[in-house]
Structure formats: structure tokens, C-alpha cells
Design a protein around this motif. Structure first.
Motif, mmCIF file in Angstrom:
data_model
loop_
_atom_site.group_PDB
_atom_site.id
_atom_site.type_symbol
_atom_site.label_atom_id
_atom_site.label_comp_id
_atom_site.label_asym_id
_atom_site.label_seq_id
_atom_site.Cartn_x
_atom_site.Cartn_y
_atom_site.Cartn_z
ATOM 1 N N ASP A 71 -5.971 1.396 -4.454
ATOM 2 C CA ASP A 71 -5.974 1.265 -2.999
ATOM 3 C C ASP A 71 -7.441 1.289 -2.589
ATOM 4 O O ASP A 71 -8.099 2.332 -2.653
ATOM 5 C CB ASP A 71 -5.203 2.421 -2.365
ATOM 6 C CG ASP A 71 -5.112 2.336 -0.849
ATOM 7 O OD1 ASP A 71 -5.981 1.664 -0.233
ATOM 8 O OD2 ASP A 71 -4.196 2.950 -0.278
ATOM 9 N N ALA A 76 -6.590 -3.806 -1.744
ATOM 10 C CA ALA A 76 -5.925 -3.245 -2.922
ATOM 11 C C ALA A 76 -6.128 -4.167 -4.111
ATOM 12 O O ALA A 76 -6.449 -5.346 -3.954
ATOM 13 C CB ALA A 76 -4.433 -3.072 -2.660
ATOM 14 N N LEU A 80 0.803 -1.216 0.000
ATOM 15 C CA LEU A 80 0.000 0.000 0.000
ATOM 16 C C LEU A 80 0.840 1.272 0.000
ATOM 17 O O LEU A 80 0.415 2.290 -0.551
ATOM 18 C CB LEU A 80 -0.969 -0.011 1.181
ATOM 19 C CG LEU A 80 -2.059 -1.086 1.098
ATOM 20 C CD1 LEU A 80 -2.793 -1.208 2.419
ATOM 21 C CD2 LEU A 80 -3.027 -0.789 -0.043
#
Length: 152
Positions: free
Chosen positions: A147, A74, A35
Motif C-alpha cells: 500500500d 499500491a 486497498l
């Protein structure tokens, strides 16, 4: 890191799941690195894919990264795949795994601890499983597409 969209893809439920390590602190660390953009590569065992009856990743394929709480966080896209003997993993790949390893030997020791763990041996249904220099591994590169935390 720029992502294509903050809204979840329409086909999220039908996408393959990308589960890094087992739920717990290691998965949490790996997901955080994905991330924040520091993890753009991973290594898997060819044997694990075979045991699970899964095909090796293919360039262009997308998957949903799952966190330790089984939540999708994600979407990543495969940008490269190589199968090599464990002894042929290079420092560039090691660095791109985002775990702050500064040498291949350090990276390998960490991976051997994981691959030789009781949890991994149980998953492979082989209590004696061990890797060596000739063990085939999958070197996968990927990029963060979405994301999903931003889509809430």
C-alpha cells in the motif's frame, strides 16, 4: 491485509501500470476495494489487451495501481489468470471482484454497462462494440503487495 513493505519498490517507475476502469467514481471505488483487501480479482476483455497491444497478465507479474488522480497507490501481484467465454464466469470470481455482487447475472449487467459505455467503445475505437456469451474475457486474480499510501 498484510503487505510486504510500506516502502515503495525501487523499480516503481518501471513497473506496468494497473488502471482499473476509467478515472472517476468507478475507479475510486475499485481502488478503495483493492486497498481494503475486498477486491482480489478483476475481469478484462481479451479484445482490450489486443487493441492496446498488451500481453495478457502473467502469474507473478507486479504492477502499480493508479488512482483517478494518476497517483500510484499500491503494488499488486498476479496470482492467477484464466481466459474464458463470458458465459463461463463463476460466482467465486464475481465475489472476489469485491463489488458486493451476489449473483453472476448482477455482476454481468454491471460489466455490460461498463463495456457498452461510450467511453469504452471510444477506447476500443468501435462505436458498436458489444459483448455476448462467447466474448473471451481475462479472469485475473491478484494480491496486494504494498500500500503505497503508507510509504508517504
Amino acid at each position: 491485509m498484510t503487505t510486504e513493505s510500506a516502502s515503495p519498490p525501487a523499480n516503481l517507475a518501471s513497473m506496468p501500470r494497473a488502471e482499473f476502469a476509467f478515472p472517476g467514481p468507478l475507479r475510486d471505488q475499485l481502488v478503495a476495494a483493492i486497498l481494503d483487501g475486498s477486491k482480489t480479482a478483476t475481469t478484462g476483455l481479451v479484445l482490450d489487451y489486443e487493441h492496446e497491444g498488451e500481453s495478457l497478465p502473467e502469474v507473478g507479474s507486479r504492477s502499480v495501481v493508479i488512482d483517478s488522480d494518476d497517483r500510484p497507490v499500491a503494488v499488486i501481484e498476479v496470482t492467477g489468470v484464466r481466459v474464458v467465454a463470458l458465459a463461463r464466469v463463476d460466482l467465486s470470481h464475481v465475489v472476489d471482484e469485491g463489488a458486493d455482487h451476489t449473483s453472476v447475472a448482477e455482476w454481468r449487467a454491471a460489466h455490460e454497462r461498463f463495456w457498452h459505455s461510450e467511453e469504452m467503445r471510444a477506447a476500443l475505437e468501435d462505436p458498436e462494440f458489444a459483448v455476448d456469451d462467447t466474448t473471451p474475457v481475462v479472469l485475473e486474480r491478484f494480491r496486494l503487495i504494498t500500500d503505497l499510501r503508507l510509504a508517504d
